[in-house]
Enzyme design. Structure first.
Site, mmCIF file in Angstrom:
data_model
loop_
_atom_site.group_PDB
_atom_site.id
_atom_site.type_symbol
_atom_site.label_atom_id
_atom_site.label_comp_id
_atom_site.label_asym_id
_atom_site.label_seq_id
_atom_site.Cartn_x
_atom_site.Cartn_y
_atom_site.Cartn_z
ATOM 1 N N ARG A 122 65.304 -4.584 -30.922
ATOM 2 C CA ARG A 122 66.005 -5.806 -31.315
ATOM 3 C C ARG A 122 65.204 -7.010 -30.809
ATOM 4 O O ARG A 122 64.691 -7.000 -29.689
ATOM 5 C CB ARG A 122 67.418 -5.866 -30.727
ATOM 6 C CG ARG A 122 68.427 -4.964 -31.396
ATOM 7 C CD ARG A 122 68.776 -5.436 -32.819
ATOM 8 N NE ARG A 122 69.769 -4.580 -33.453
ATOM 9 C CZ ARG A 122 69.493 -3.528 -34.226
ATOM 10 N NH1 ARG A 122 68.244 -3.190 -34.485
ATOM 11 N NH2 ARG A 122 70.466 -2.821 -34.769
ATOM 12 N N ASP A 168 58.638 -5.393 -35.034
ATOM 13 C CA ASP A 168 59.378 -5.154 -36.275
ATOM 14 C C ASP A 168 60.635 -6.021 -36.307
ATOM 15 O O ASP A 168 61.353 -6.030 -37.303
ATOM 16 C CB ASP A 168 59.763 -3.667 -36.371
ATOM 17 C CG ASP A 168 60.405 -3.326 -37.713
ATOM 18 O OD1 ASP A 168 59.864 -3.762 -38.752
ATOM 19 O OD2 ASP A 168 61.448 -2.634 -37.731
ATOM 20 N N GLU A 227 65.547 -13.547 -36.465
ATOM 21 C CA GLU A 227 65.098 -13.014 -37.761
ATOM 22 C C GLU A 227 66.102 -13.253 -38.885
ATOM 23 O O GLU A 227 65.734 -13.246 -40.063
ATOM 24 C CB GLU A 227 64.816 -11.507 -37.637
ATOM 25 C CG GLU A 227 66.063 -10.655 -37.391
ATOM 26 C CD GLU A 227 65.726 -9.170 -37.198
ATOM 27 O OE1 GLU A 227 64.730 -8.873 -36.529
ATOM 28 O OE2 GLU A 227 66.483 -8.339 -37.726
ATOM 29 N N HIS A 248 61.641 -5.869 -40.016
ATOM 30 C CA HIS A 248 62.737 -4.953 -39.688
ATOM 31 C C HIS A 248 62.796 -3.803 -40.693
ATOM 32 O O HIS A 248 63.813 -3.583 -41.361
ATOM 33 C CB HIS A 248 64.070 -5.701 -39.628
ATOM 34 C CG HIS A 248 65.058 -5.042 -38.698
ATOM 35 N ND1 HIS A 248 65.840 -5.755 -37.828
ATOM 36 C CD2 HIS A 248 65.365 -3.740 -38.498
ATOM 37 C CE1 HIS A 248 66.596 -4.913 -37.140
ATOM 38 N NE2 HIS A 248 66.317 -3.685 -37.529
HETATM 39 P P1 NAD Z 1 70.458 5.088 -28.205
HETATM 40 O O1 NAD Z 1 71.809 4.531 -28.001
HETATM 41 O O2 NAD Z 1 70.309 6.539 -28.548
HETATM 42 O O3 NAD Z 1 69.560 4.830 -26.897
HETATM 43 C C1 NAD Z 1 69.500 3.618 -26.222
HETATM 44 C C2 NAD Z 1 69.076 3.939 -24.799
HETATM 45 O O4 NAD Z 1 68.849 2.698 -24.120
HETATM 46 C C3 NAD Z 1 70.143 4.690 -24.004
HETATM 47 O O5 NAD Z 1 69.582 5.854 -23.413
HETATM 48 C C4 NAD Z 1 70.578 3.700 -22.939
HETATM 49 O O6 NAD Z 1 70.961 4.312 -21.711
HETATM 50 C C5 NAD Z 1 69.311 2.879 -22.794
HETATM 51 N N1 NAD Z 1 69.518 1.603 -22.120
HETATM 52 C C6 NAD Z 1 70.623 0.821 -22.086
HETATM 53 N N2 NAD Z 1 70.416 -0.244 -21.306
HETATM 54 C C7 NAD Z 1 69.152 -0.138 -20.825
HETATM 55 C C8 NAD Z 1 68.362 -0.928 -19.943
HETATM 56 N N3 NAD Z 1 68.839 -2.041 -19.374
HETATM 57 N N4 NAD Z 1 67.107 -0.520 -19.679
HETATM 58 C C9 NAD Z 1 66.605 0.622 -20.215
HETATM 59 N N5 NAD Z 1 67.324 1.415 -21.048
HETATM 60 C C10 NAD Z 1 68.572 1.040 -21.348
HETATM 61 O O7 NAD Z 1 69.763 4.182 -29.303
HETATM 62 P P2 NAD Z 1 68.610 4.595 -30.317
HETATM 63 O O8 NAD Z 1 69.196 5.256 -31.509
HETATM 64 O O9 NAD Z 1 67.509 5.263 -29.584
HETATM 65 O O10 NAD Z 1 68.123 3.133 -30.784
HETATM 66 C C11 NAD Z 1 67.510 2.244 -29.879
HETATM 67 C C12 NAD Z 1 67.520 0.870 -30.487
HETATM 68 O O11 NAD Z 1 66.633 0.861 -31.616
HETATM 69 C C13 NAD Z 1 68.868 0.461 -31.085
HETATM 70 O O12 NAD Z 1 69.692 -0.121 -30.123
HETATM 71 C C14 NAD Z 1 68.478 -0.524 -32.132
HETATM 72 O O13 NAD Z 1 68.531 -1.800 -31.562
HETATM 73 C C15 NAD Z 1 67.048 -0.168 -32.483
HETATM 74 N N6 NAD Z 1 66.852 0.276 -33.852
HETATM 75 C C16 NAD Z 1 65.963 -0.394 -34.625
HETATM 76 C C17 NAD Z 1 65.727 0.014 -35.925
HETATM 77 C C18 NAD Z 1 64.723 -0.693 -36.811
HETATM 78 O O14 NAD Z 1 64.721 -0.487 -38.032
HETATM 79 N N7 NAD Z 1 63.831 -1.512 -36.262
HETATM 80 C C19 NAD Z 1 66.432 1.102 -36.452
HETATM 81 C C20 NAD Z 1 67.339 1.770 -35.620
HETATM 82 C C21 NAD Z 1 67.555 1.359 -34.326
#
Ligand code: NAD
Length: 355
Positions: free
Chosen positions: A257, A281, A286, A318
């Site tokens: 994000r 990305d 955005e 994105h």
């Molecule tokens: P997820 O919920 O499986 O994992 C997120 C992880 O971040 C968790 O293990 C959590 O404990 C950890 N976390 C929380 N706070 C933290 C901190 N302060 N420091 C370090 N780690 C911390 O999520 P995911 O499915 O792996 O997705 C991750 C992120 O990717 C999503 O939140 C979303 O913002 C982003 N995403 C982007 C796209 C894209 O197209 N660019 C697509 C899907 C997801």
């Protein structure tokens, strides 16, 4: 299909009488319409209204007479929007994404509006894109592509470095971070370290080692990739202070994000050379540009415009999630969420204040 300007009303072929609960307003782009239409079961009496504008306080009125609103990452669902949706009888918000930072959950709860998401649709899509983005910025594929098309085969300025043996820091080891770390450790022989307040038992088997504190990761990494969600505690996790702890010449990748990074701090670090290359990305503001053709518009956000001028910044709009497999999973889960909510008032993918 009945189209009126930006508004398209799509009716399903089902002959059953419609009730108010069958109506869903979706703020979507063409690729979503195609995948969602393909996922609606024949016996479903869901009725959709497809719109191509983002949800905000000026467009929320378009949800009038609909029971559910379906959102993506850049739709804004804050208190003012929820007020309007509630006033017009909306009961459900269904997100076509995993992140829910754009929804004011306490206000939704106050109005009794249920919020559901797609918790996982294809971590592979994002992890694989992250690897491609990393290779692009360190091996300069984007520059080589343009050069060769112009008939310029000089190699000056295209010098890269090997991934093998480099230390990669993964911030956030959920579904996507774990998979990215696994690919880098096993496919590229990187030393992968990670920070997450909730370590995963899977990490060790993937070749990922946790550090105790974020600072340890910042200090040790040649490359840092962000995979944590955007929350109050992670907003601007990359700022002047955290960058100052990183190795000089560090490479940053953000497919998570935009607001995880303070853009002005990043620009300062790019100008000083402390950060040597960046793949993004996502961008913190955005919403004003992404998912639309802005090629004939002036970019008013100077930090965004400045980022685009750096030779060592590679940006995409994105699209890390954008694979056919991910779109099918998003559409299937979204339709299932709607059907569950319609039938029972709840579903397994509800997010609430405690999420
Ligand atoms: P997820 O919920 O499986 O994992 C997120 C992880 O971040 C968790 O293990 C959590 O404990 C950890 N976390 C929380 N706070 C933290 C901190 N302060 N420091 C370090 N780690 C911390 O999520 P995911 O499915 O792996 O997705 C991750 C992120 O990717 C999503 O939140 C979303 O913002 C982003 N995403 C982007 C796209 C894209 O197209 N660019 C697509 C899907 C997801």
């Amino acid at each position: 299909m009945i189209c009126g300007g930006a508004l398209c009303i799509e009716r399903c072929a089902c002959s059953q009488p419609k009730t108010a609960t069958d109506n869903v307003v979706l703020l979507v782009l063409q690729y979503d319409i195609d995948s969602l239409k393909g996922s609606v079961p024949k016996d479903s009496d869901l009725e959709f209204t497809f719109l191509d504008s983002l949800l905000d306080a000026t467009t929320a009125i378009l949800a009038v007479d609909h029971e559910a609103v379906c959102l993506f990452v850049n739709d804004r669902c804050d208190e003012s929007v929820l007020n309007i949706l509630h006033k017009h009888g909306v009961k459900y918000i269904v997100l076509r994404c995993a992140g829910f930072n754009n929804v004011d959950l306490p206000t939704a709860a106050k109005f009794g509006i249920k919020v559901a998401r797609v918790p996982a649709y294809s971590p592979e899509a994002v992890a694989e894109f992250t690897i491609g983005m990393l290779l692009t910025v360190i091996r300069k594929y984007h520059k080589a592509y343009n050069r060769v098309r112009e008939g310029n085969f000089l190699l000056d300025g295209l010098l890269g470095f090997n991934l093998s043996g480099k230390t990669v820091g993964i911030i956030g080891t959920g579904k996507i971070g774990l998979l990215t770390g696994k690919i880098l450790a096993n496919g590229f022989n990187c030393k992968v370290i990670a920070y997450d307040p909730y370590p995963s038992p899977l990490a060790q088997g993937y070749g990922i080692t946790y550090v105790d504190a974020l600072d340890d990761l910042l200090k040790a990494s040649d490359i840092i990739s962000l995979h944590c969600p955007l929350t109050d505690s992670t907003e601007y996790i990359i700022n002047d202070n955290s960058i100052s702890k990183m190795k000089k010449g560090v490479v940053l990748i953000n497919t998570s994000r935009g607001a995880l990074i303070d853009t002005y701090a990043l620009i300062r670090a790019l100008k000083s050379g402390h950060v040597s290359a960046v793949g993004l990305d996502v961008f913190e503001r955005e919403q004003a540009y992404f998912f639309a053709d802005s090629s004939s518009k002036v970019i008013h956000d100077d930090s965004f415009a400045r980022l685009l001028t750096f030779y060592n910044v590679f940006m995409t709009g994105h699209q890390a999630f954008l694979t056919s497999e991910a779109l099918k999973n998003i559409a299937d889960t979204t339709i299932q969420n709607l059907r569950n909510l319609e039938a029972t008032g709840t579903c397994p993918n509800i997010v609430d204040k405690s999420s």
